[in-house]
Design a protein around this motif. Sequence first.
Motif, PDB file in Angstrom:
ATOM      1  N   GLU A   1       0.840  -1.205   0.000  1.00  0.00           N
ATOM      2  CA  GLU A   1       0.000   0.000   0.000  1.00  0.00           C
ATOM      3  C   GLU A   1       0.872   1.251   0.000  1.00  0.00           C
ATOM      4  O   GLU A   1       0.610   2.204  -0.749  1.00  0.00           O
ATOM      5  CB  GLU A   1      -0.933   0.012   1.213  1.00  0.00           C
ATOM      6  N   GLU A   2       1.905   1.264   0.826  1.00  0.00           N
ATOM      7  CA  GLU A   2       2.807   2.417   0.870  1.00  0.00           C
ATOM      8  C   GLU A   2       3.568   2.553  -0.443  1.00  0.00           C
ATOM      9  O   GLU A   2       3.761   3.666  -0.950  1.00  0.00           O
ATOM     10  CB  GLU A   2       3.778   2.316   2.048  1.00  0.00           C
TER      11      GLU A   2
ATOM     12  N   ALA B   1       2.476   1.698  -3.375  1.00  0.00           N
ATOM     13  CA  ALA B   1       1.507   2.259  -4.326  1.00  0.00           C
ATOM     14  C   ALA B   1       1.380   3.769  -4.141  1.00  0.00           C
ATOM     15  O   ALA B   1       1.338   4.526  -5.119  1.00  0.00           O
ATOM     16  CB  ALA B   1       0.148   1.584  -4.162  1.00  0.00           C
ATOM     17  N   ARG B   2       1.337   4.239  -2.898  1.00  0.00           N
ATOM     18  CA  ARG B   2       1.262   5.684  -2.636  1.00  0.00           C
ATOM     19  C   ARG B   2       2.519   6.388  -3.158  1.00  0.00           C
ATOM     20  O   ARG B   2       2.437   7.453  -3.768  1.00  0.00           O
ATOM     21  CB  ARG B   2       1.083   5.956  -1.144  1.00  0.00           C
ATOM     22  N   GLN B   3       3.672   5.808  -2.909  1.00  0.00           N
ATOM     23  CA  GLN B   3       4.917   6.423  -3.352  1.00  0.00           C
ATOM     24  C   GLN B   3       5.011   6.462  -4.878  1.00  0.00           C
ATOM     25  O   GLN B   3       5.467   7.454  -5.455  1.00  0.00           O
ATOM     26  CB  GLN B   3       6.133   5.702  -2.753  1.00  0.00           C
ATOM     27  N   LEU B   4       4.587   5.387  -5.534  1.00  0.00           N
ATOM     28  CA  LEU B   4       4.610   5.370  -6.994  1.00  0.00           C
ATOM     29  C   LEU B   4       3.653   6.415  -7.564  1.00  0.00           C
ATOM     30  O   LEU B   4       3.968   7.074  -8.565  1.00  0.00           O
ATOM     31  CB  LEU B   4       4.277   3.977  -7.528  1.00  0.00           C
ATOM     32  N   SER B   5       2.504   6.596  -6.943  1.00  0.00           N
ATOM     33  CA  SER B   5       1.571   7.641  -7.378  1.00  0.00           C
ATOM     34  C   SER B   5       2.200   9.015  -7.224  1.00  0.00           C
ATOM     35  O   SER B   5       2.036   9.885  -8.081  1.00  0.00           O
ATOM     36  CB  SER B   5       0.271   7.585  -6.575  1.00  0.00           C
ATOM     37  N   ALA B   6       2.927   9.209  -6.155  1.00  0.00           N
ATOM     38  CA  ALA B   6       3.567  10.499  -5.899  1.00  0.00           C
ATOM     39  C   ALA B   6       4.701  10.780  -6.883  1.00  0.00           C
ATOM     40  O   ALA B   6       5.086  11.935  -7.074  1.00  0.00           O
ATOM     41  CB  ALA B   6       4.080  10.557  -4.460  1.00  0.00           C
TER      42      ALA B   6
ATOM     43  N   GLY C   1       4.476  10.799  -9.873  1.00  0.00           N
ATOM     44  CA  GLY C   1       3.906  11.659 -10.912  1.00  0.00           C
ATOM     45  C   GLY C   1       4.301  13.114 -10.717  1.00  0.00           C
ATOM     46  O   GLY C   1       4.577  13.833 -11.686  1.00  0.00           O
TER      47      GLY C   1
ATOM     48  N   LYS D   1       7.820  13.536 -11.957  1.00  0.00           N
ATOM     49  CA  LYS D   1       7.852  13.555 -13.418  1.00  0.00           C
ATOM     50  C   LYS D   1       7.337  14.882 -13.965  1.00  0.00           C
ATOM     51  O   LYS D   1       7.892  15.426 -14.916  1.00  0.00           O
ATOM     52  CB  LYS D   1       7.026  12.401 -13.980  1.00  0.00           C
ATOM     53  N   ARG D   2       6.274  15.427 -13.361  1.00  0.00           N
ATOM     54  CA  ARG D   2       5.753  16.719 -13.812  1.00  0.00           C
ATOM     55  C   ARG D   2       6.786  17.822 -13.598  1.00  0.00           C
ATOM     56  O   ARG D   2       6.973  18.681 -14.455  1.00  0.00           O
ATOM     57  CB  ARG D   2       4.443  17.056 -13.110  1.00  0.00           C
TER      58      ARG D   2
END
Length: 157
Positions: A8-9, A11-16, A18, A21-22
């Motif tokens: 779960e953590e 997944a949160r880190q991979l989402s972050a 983004g 990358k931006r």
Amino acid sequence: MAAHSQYEELARQLSAIGAVKREMGRMLPQECPPASAGVLALLDRNGEMRMSQLAELLAIDMSVTSRHVAHAADRGWIERKPDPADKRSRLLRLTPSGAALLDELAEHYTAALARYLDDWSDDDVGRLTELLARLRASFGDCRTRPHHDPTTRTPAG
């Protein structure tokens, strides 16, 4: 196997990621959006190719790929020439101007990473690089592999 909470953590880190990358994308020259940089990088890495192959590598629709290619071609970063094997098709190729832009972008990215990670040790940067490469390898080529359904179990062995 890692605990569920670790995934779960992760997944949160991979989402972050983004946001990272931006931020890196904001460093690109205004006339070279991230999608154009991606087109140039793929042509540099894979050599000349047809638009359909580029669309597959980008994992986007042909119409979107066509817009990205037109943007890059209008700026002289890529050229489109007839495919000798099929005169109806075009081959895309990185131009010297596109290669020079890619080199410039790589320098900007490298400098930005060095700036953001200046308090990281060389070992930490190396370990992150190893782990990201391992993560990519674990996923393989997501464009050609059927979607993985986590509810479907395959027999072990």
